[in-house]
Design an enzyme around this catalytic site. Sequence first.
Site, short mmCIF file in Angstrom:
data_model
loop_
_atom_site.label_atom_id
_atom_site.label_comp_id
_atom_site.label_asym_id
_atom_site.label_seq_id
_atom_site.Cartn_x
_atom_site.Cartn_y
_atom_site.Cartn_z
N GLU A 81 0.83 -1.21 0.00
CA GLU A 81 0.00 0.00 0.00
C GLU A 81 0.86 1.26 0.00
OE1 GLU A 81 -2.15 -1.63 3.44
OE2 GLU A 81 -3.98 -1.17 2.36
N GLU A 87 -3.25 -9.47 4.45
CA GLU A 87 -3.95 -9.12 5.70
C GLU A 87 -5.03 -10.13 6.08
OE1 GLU A 87 -3.19 -6.95 3.31
OE2 GLU A 87 -2.61 -5.01 4.17
N1 CO8 Z 1 5.64 -7.02 11.25
C1 CO8 Z 1 6.54 -7.28 12.24
N2 CO8 Z 1 7.62 -8.05 12.04
C2 CO8 Z 1 7.79 -8.60 10.82
C3 CO8 Z 1 6.90 -8.39 9.77
C4 CO8 Z 1 5.78 -7.54 10.03
N3 CO8 Z 1 4.88 -7.23 9.08
N4 CO8 Z 1 7.33 -9.06 8.68
C5 CO8 Z 1 8.46 -9.69 9.05
N5 CO8 Z 1 8.75 -9.43 10.34
C6 CO8 Z 1 9.89 -9.91 11.12
C7 CO8 Z 1 9.77 -11.37 11.48
O1 CO8 Z 1 8.98 -11.52 12.64
C8 CO8 Z 1 11.21 -11.75 11.69
O2 CO8 Z 1 11.62 -11.28 12.95
P1 CO8 Z 1 12.55 -12.23 13.90
O3 CO8 Z 1 13.83 -12.38 13.13
O4 CO8 Z 1 12.69 -11.44 15.15
O5 CO8 Z 1 11.82 -13.51 14.03
C9 CO8 Z 1 11.95 -10.93 10.67
O6 CO8 Z 1 11.06 -9.86 10.29
C10 CO8 Z 1 12.28 -11.71 9.40
O7 CO8 Z 1 11.09 -12.28 8.90
P2 CO8 Z 1 10.93 -13.86 8.55
O8 CO8 Z 1 11.85 -14.67 9.42
O9 CO8 Z 1 9.49 -14.20 8.59
O10 CO8 Z 1 11.50 -13.86 7.06
P3 CO8 Z 1 11.14 -14.90 5.91
O11 CO8 Z 1 12.09 -14.60 4.80
O12 CO8 Z 1 11.04 -16.28 6.44
O13 CO8 Z 1 9.64 -14.48 5.46
C11 CO8 Z 1 7.89 -12.92 4.85
C12 CO8 Z 1 9.40 -13.24 4.87
C13 CO8 Z 1 7.16 -13.89 3.91
C14 CO8 Z 1 7.75 -11.52 4.33
C15 CO8 Z 1 7.32 -13.06 6.28
O14 CO8 Z 1 8.14 -12.30 7.15
C16 CO8 Z 1 5.91 -12.55 6.43
O15 CO8 Z 1 4.98 -13.24 6.03
N6 CO8 Z 1 5.74 -11.35 7.02
C17 CO8 Z 1 4.43 -10.79 7.31
C18 CO8 Z 1 3.78 -10.27 6.06
C19 CO8 Z 1 2.40 -9.74 6.38
O16 CO8 Z 1 1.51 -10.45 6.82
N7 CO8 Z 1 2.22 -8.45 6.15
C20 CO8 Z 1 0.97 -7.79 6.37
C21 CO8 Z 1 1.01 -7.15 7.71
S1 CO8 Z 1 -0.56 -6.49 8.14
C22 CO8 Z 1 -0.62 -5.01 7.37
O17 CO8 Z 1 0.26 -4.61 6.69
C23 CO8 Z 1 -1.83 -4.25 7.68
C24 CO8 Z 1 -2.10 -3.28 6.57
C25 CO8 Z 1 -2.89 -2.17 7.09
C26 CO8 Z 1 -2.22 -0.91 6.70
C27 CO8 Z 1 -0.86 -0.81 7.22
C28 CO8 Z 1 -0.17 0.36 6.76
C29 CO8 Z 1 1.34 0.13 6.80
#
Ligand code: CO8
Length: 258
Positions: A112, A132
Amino acid sequence: MSEPMIKTEIQGRVGLVTLNRAKVLNALSNELIDEVAQAMRDFDANDDIGAIVLTGSEKAFAAGADIAAMKDWSYADVYKQDYLGHNWESLRRIRKPVIAAVSGFALGGGCELAMQCDFIIAGENAKFGQPEIKLGIIPGYGGTQRLPRAMGKAKAMDMILTARMIGAQEAEQAGLVARVVPTEKVLEEAMAAAAVIASMPLPAVMMAKESINRAYESPLNEGLLFERRNFHALFSTHDQKEGMNAFVEKREAKFRHE
Ligand code: CO8
């Protein structure tokens, strides 16, 4: 004082904002957006800057809103703080062009945020998604509105309802992305595009952006009138006289961006 969550830099007439929370894939916290908004406003107000680039890291432009920060929030919490209002909303009011240089994940709020920019230049490794729904929420920062406008209802429904991620090529074919380039070239290409824009007469650049955005917000008649009035207004600028005289005199134009 805590570490800044972004880095800023000025190259020529281009302002660069780099998201700098690589450890959490540039998860978008309120604090981070406060910093982005402040940096963008500063660049917008700086007469020596003509365009802005927003980028992340090679692995992630931004993996969305900070899930860890928001997991326990209640309705009253998000309503009272007007979550995704304030500084998030204020990015819409940046009047100079903003290019998103996207490598890696642009998910949820990250997708977004990229769409909030004026156009996206993506690396081949870019992945766009609105996951989401898997968290029990919906996109809240324009995803349900901008995605269908960018790529049509069918693709937007597919992405938002199934949480399917799409790659850079599919995103370009669907109209979400302006250019796809090798991943290691994405920032270079975005900076070069921004430099081209910043070399153009600034009043015309700003009115072009304003007029294109008006297309989304008004019926065709209103939009055409708005465009025509901006077109008329540009005849009052130095750069219109200079640009046209330079053409007729077969010389390089010297714009003053006024
Ligand atoms: N929030 C907080 N921490 C995150 C997020 C996030 N969105 N994404 C990744 N991280 C953190 C992980 O927890 C991890 O932390 P740690 O090393 O402490 O465990 C670190 O980043 C690395 O991530 P991964 O180990 O998961 O890395 P991978 O390469 O295995 O996976 C992915 C990468 C596929 C991107 C995976 O991290 C993932 O699925 N992330 C979440 C994606 C997601 O669901 N995003 C949507 C979030 S909700 C949202 O955006 C609401 C929208 C509303 C508007 C918001 C305006 C900004």
